[in-house]
Write an enzyme that holds these catalytic residues in place. Structure first.
Site, PDB file in Angstrom:
ATOM      1  N   GLU A 495       0.782  -1.247   0.000  1.00  0.00           N
ATOM      2  CA  GLU A 495       0.000   0.000   0.000  1.00  0.00           C
ATOM      3  C   GLU A 495       0.817   1.302   0.000  1.00  0.00           C
ATOM      4  OE1 GLU A 495      -3.190  -0.083   2.944  1.00  0.00           O
ATOM      5  OE2 GLU A 495      -3.491  -2.239   2.680  1.00  0.00           O
ATOM      6  N   ASP A 610     -11.406  -4.546   3.706  1.00  0.00           N
ATOM      7  CA  ASP A 610     -11.291  -4.105   5.103  1.00  0.00           C
ATOM      8  C   ASP A 610     -12.583  -3.453   5.581  1.00  0.00           C
ATOM      9  OD1 ASP A 610      -8.591  -4.834   5.456  1.00  0.00           O
ATOM     10  OD2 ASP A 610      -7.916  -2.996   4.467  1.00  0.00           O
ATOM     11  N   GLU A 676      -8.018  -7.912  15.591  1.00  0.00           N
ATOM     12  CA  GLU A 676      -7.060  -7.543  16.626  1.00  0.00           C
ATOM     13  C   GLU A 676      -7.284  -8.456  17.823  1.00  0.00           C
ATOM     14  OE1 GLU A 676      -6.831  -3.355  17.493  1.00  0.00           O
ATOM     15  OE2 GLU A 676      -6.703  -3.795  19.630  1.00  0.00           O
ATOM     16  N   HIS A 705       0.447  -1.524  17.494  1.00  0.00           N
ATOM     17  CA  HIS A 705       0.373  -0.147  17.988  1.00  0.00           C
ATOM     18  C   HIS A 705       1.569   0.195  18.857  1.00  0.00           C
ATOM     19  CE1 HIS A 705      -3.565   0.217  16.310  1.00  0.00           C
ATOM     20  NE2 HIS A 705      -3.951  -0.889  16.925  1.00  0.00           N
ATOM     21  N   CYS A 737      -2.955  -5.554  12.847  1.00  0.00           N
ATOM     22  CA  CYS A 737      -3.439  -4.553  11.882  1.00  0.00           C
ATOM     23  C   CYS A 737      -2.318  -4.251  10.895  1.00  0.00           C
ATOM     24  CB  CYS A 737      -3.887  -3.287  12.633  1.00  0.00           C
ATOM     25  SG  CYS A 737      -4.790  -2.096  11.602  1.00  0.00           S
TER      26      CYS A 737
HETATM   27  N1  GLN Z   1      -5.285  -2.654   4.945  1.00  0.00           N
HETATM   28  C1  GLN Z   1      -5.175  -1.587   5.887  1.00  0.00           C
HETATM   29  C2  GLN Z   1      -3.734  -1.483   6.368  1.00  0.00           C
HETATM   30  O1  GLN Z   1      -3.085  -2.456   6.476  1.00  0.00           O
HETATM   31  C3  GLN Z   1      -6.076  -1.799   7.069  1.00  0.00           C
HETATM   32  C4  GLN Z   1      -6.033  -0.642   8.029  1.00  0.00           C
HETATM   33  C5  GLN Z   1      -7.048  -0.699   9.146  1.00  0.00           C
HETATM   34  O2  GLN Z   1      -7.551  -1.730   9.489  1.00  0.00           O
HETATM   35  N2  GLN Z   1      -7.359   0.397   9.764  1.00  0.00           N
HETATM   36  O3  GLN Z   1      -3.245  -0.427   6.671  1.00  0.00           O
HETATM   37 ZN    ZN Z   2      -6.845  -2.772  11.318  1.00  0.00          ZN
END
Ligand code: GLN
Ligand code: ZN
Length: 774
Positions: A495, A610, A676, A705, A737
């Site tokens: 991404e 997502d 999560e 995080h 995440c």
């Molecule tokens: N595909 C997104 C990422 O990896 C998902 C982000 C999210 O869940 N907020 O950043």
């Molecule tokens: Zn996420």
């Protein structure tokens, strides 16, 4: 203007971050240690003065004070009450650095402490700091900032026009959580009532006439004891010479309306945008003394109001209430950007449709004027408002007949995969050739400063498309090579081309617009700039296929296509108000559906959609849940069910409360869901196990995080814990995440640990299988 009797215009709260995000900058510079406390305080004072004068100038009769905050207004109330967590190690009134330590664990002065929990404010995207409660709280030794701010504001405006606002006692208590062992929060009622009594007396002594107590919990399903608590607490809150406005918002009071109108307060504010139907009932029951503040200008959205239609209703209310009718936004303007006049990047037509906080105050004042002096005296401005709204509703830009026809022709079949999950599973396993406990990631890889710079340069026109694409493709290759090297099973492209998971799609979809300064506070110094969905949504051309196909061309392993789901796109945007949300979500779902089909046609074997905002879209009242869940699930299915059986559909949600929505999650029928889980130590898997969730699950084993890299053993233990609840054939191994906020060294190490953890558990599974065979 500027009266304190008769029909008044007032405001519940103004955005505090500043039109140019001045507060954000000041806070972050202070936290980094670059500026002094005095400089930060000066910025706060500057913003407060500016916002107060601006509101007075716009004709607001009663201006809020106390809506400013250096981080969060719930945390402000907590500090005002002196309800500090013990671990802070502070006895007396907290100082600003103590306050920041509670909010974020760290401040320029004082020891680091674990930060207080943060969570969403009702159904908004604003996050508050959760009060920590314990049975022996006495609510003494709080800070005096609210009183100081009233004194300060009195330098700029006469005290009678200042209306201090603060979170009401029962809302504060409801939002609080026991610091340690659970106990009945209502046992704190006595000292809490006494503390609010002291605060109100202090305000009265400063010469203010009205104070606003926010009790949005009255729009929730309240247990009987809590309803009773309202009666007993408010009967103790009367201070001679001070009048209380009880503010409710975000929904209808319904069974709590009578209760609210019975309380010994002097006025009540109702959200008549979300719940217009409650006006009649309120007029019938309000009695001969109370003020009714009509929240008629939408504090949650950005469109100019139909002032004529609002006046039709308000004039009827005025006939019954006379000067006891007030006009206001539906809720605090905290949830909208500051000033639409700054949006010079939008074309004039679109800009003319918008009302941000400043414009909303103008609308409120105009309504007041028209009520006082008659419509004829303000005919020109009322006509302009009518015309602007009518123009939007009639504009060809908001309507696309092909989109409408397509949405109308959606069938149930379109929202159903061809075969049930067990059959799809066989087809997918054969095609993807995955080992047991397959490993994957959630989508993003580190967004390095270099990537951000490249994207910025491209946007600014300093970098041509070819050079930009070359840079992004190099980054994608780096991600693919790394994932191969470390041994992940299902890869992602990383991404790098995405600034934000909603904005990226919105920019490529018809019906969306983007502001330059439309910032809204999300938490602390963090702001978001939600897209505007003003028209019918469609997808002119593929949005992700080139990038994903390129990534797939680099490797034999499956690369997962990455999309954002319809509910999340809807939830994180300002949405048009001339169509039901469900209809807008359906249009978005159809656009995503096209993308799924194109990815599949390009040879992509796994696609993730997502939906991190799926849960936050839940309505405040339980009885409204089934309706929402029905269309939210349907839209996800509409987006995904175009995929053939052998294409694996993933979804991702990053929170850990599933108990009450697990049925809907299962109904989405994704082949794999990643969630999560690492912080709750897999506890949330209970919900999945108890429900016997039928498809595959990837509970996160790495808390992304935190900058901490968990050792192999820790992740391995989490996988084994997950295996106690989820059968091995349906378990995946992945982080909590996306990795965009982490840096490469952390990612390299942590993913190597994760893959190794999966290998170790696979090995024991194989041993166990052999032992069983032989
Ligand atoms: N595909 C997104 C990422 O990896 C998902 C982000 C999210 O869940 N907020 O950043
Ligand atoms: Zn996420």
């Amino acid at each position: 203007m500027g009266e304190t009797t008769g029909i008044l215009a007032h405001n519940l709260g103004f955005p505090r971050i500043g039109a140019g995000r001045e507060l954000k900058r000041a806070l972050e510079a202070y936290w980094r240690g670059e500026t002094s406390r005095e400089a930060l305080e000066a910025t706060g004072r500057m913003l407060r003065e500016h916002h107060l004068r601006l509101q007075a100038e716009k004709g607001i009769d009663l201006v809020p004070v106390g809506d400013f905050s250096f981080y969060d207004h719930v945390l402000d109330a907590t500090c005002l009450l002196g309800a500090l967590p013990r671990r802070l190690g502070t006895d007396g009134p907290p100082d600003l650095d103590d306050y920041f330590r509670m909010a974020r664990g760290r401040a320029p002065r004082g020891e680091d402490v674990p930060a207080c929990e943060m969570t969403k404010w009702f159904d908004t995207n604003y996050h508050y700091i959760v009060p920590e409660l314990r049975p022996d709280l006495r609510f003494e030794g709080g800070w005096t900032r609210l009183l100081d701010e009233v004194r300060e504001a009195a330098e700029w405006l006469e005290p009678r026009r200042l209306k201090p606002v603060l979170v009401g006692p029962l809302t504060w208590l409801w939002l609080g959580k026991p610091e340690a062992e659970p106990f009945d929060r209502l046992t704190l009622l006595e000292p809490l009532a006494a503390a609010y009594g002291r605060i109100l007396s202090g305000l009265q002594a400063l010469g203010v006439e009205w104070v606003q107590l926010d009790e949005p919990v009255l729009a929730l399903d309240l247990p009987a004891e809590w309803r009773q608590a309202f009666e007993s607490l408010y009967s103790r809150l009367q201070v001679r010479g001070l009048r209380v406005l009880l503010a409710t918002y975000f929904g209808a009071l319904d069974e709590n309306l009578e209760l609210a109108l019975r309380l010994p307060v002097d006025g009540i504010h109702l959200d008549l945008v979300r719940a217009p139907g409650q006006l009649e009932a309120a007029l019938d029951r309000i009695g001969p003394y109370k003020v009714l503040s009509a929240g008629v200008i939408d504090g949650r959205n950005v469109w100019r109001a139909d002032l004529g239609a609002v006046l039709d209703r308000l004039e009827a209310a005025r006939a019954r209430l006379g000067g006891r009718l007030w006009v206001a936004p539906s809720c605090s303007l905290l949830h909208v950007p500051v000033d639409a006049a700054l949006e010079t990047g939008l074309d004039e037509e679109l800009r003319g449709w918008l009302a941000f906080a400043v414009q909303k105050l103008e609308e409120v004042a105009l309504l007041r004027d028209a009520l006082r002096e008659g419509r004829a005296a303000h005919a020109g401005r009322l006509e302009a408002a009518r015309a602007a709204r009518a123009a939007r509703l009639a504009s060809a830009r908001t309507r696309d007949e092909a989109v409408r026809a397509r949405a109308a022709a959606v069938t149930e079949d379109m929202a159903r995969r061809r075969s049930p999950y067990p059959d799809r599973r066989a087809a997918q396993r054969a095609r993807l050739e995955l080992p047991p406990l397959p490993t994957t990631t959630i989508g993003s890889f580190p967004q390095t400063p270099e990537i951000r710079r490249t994207r910025r340069a491209f946007r600014a026109g300093e970098l041509d498309r070819e050079a930009y694409e070359r840079a992004m493709k190099a980054e994608i290759e780096r991600c693919i090579r790394f994932q191969e090297r470390v041994g992940l099973d299902v890869l992602v492209h990383g991404e790098p081309e995405r600034n934000d998971m909603v904005e990226y799609f919105g920019e490529q979809l018809a019906g969306f617009a983007f502001t330059r300064n439309g910032w809204v506070q999300s938490y602390g110094s963090r702001c978001v700039k939600p897209p505007l969905i003003y028209g019918d949504v469609s997808r002119p051309r593929p949005m992700t296929v080139d990038w994903i196909a390129h990534a797939q061309s680099l490797t034999d392993r499956p690369v997962k296509g990455m999309l954002t789901g319809p509910v999340t796109i809807l939830q994180w945007s300002f949405v048009r108000d001339d169509l039901p949300r469900e209809a807008v979500a359906t249009q978005i779902a159809l656009a995503i559906r096209d993308e799924v089909a194109d990815l599949e046609a390009a040879g992509i074997r796994a696609i993730q959609i997502d939906e991190p905002a799926f849960r936050e879209g839940l309505p405040l009242r339980r009885r409204d849940w089934p309706g929402y869940l029905e269309w939210a699930v349907r839209c996800f299915r509409l987006a995904s069910a175009v995929a053939r059986d052998e294409t694996q559909i993933h979804t991702h949600m990053c929170y850990s409360e599933f108990n009450d929505v697990i049925e809907a999650i299962a109904a989405m029928d994704a082949d794999v869901i990643s969630i999560e889980a690492s912080r709750s130590r897999m506890e949330l898997l209970e919900a999945f196990a108890r429900f016997d969730y039928p498809n595959e699950i990837g509970p996160g084993v790495w808390d992304i995080h935190s900058p901490r890299v968990p050792p192999v053993e820790e992740m391995e233990a989490l996988v084994r814990r997950a295996l106690e609840r989820i059968p091995a054939e349906r378990l995946w191994v992945n982080p909590d995440c996306g990795l965009k906020t982490r840096d490469w060294p952390e990612v390299e190490q942590a993913l190597a640990h994760m893959v190794e953890a999966a290998r170790r558990v696979r090995a024991t599974l194989a041993d166990a299988a052999r032992a069983a065979d032989g």
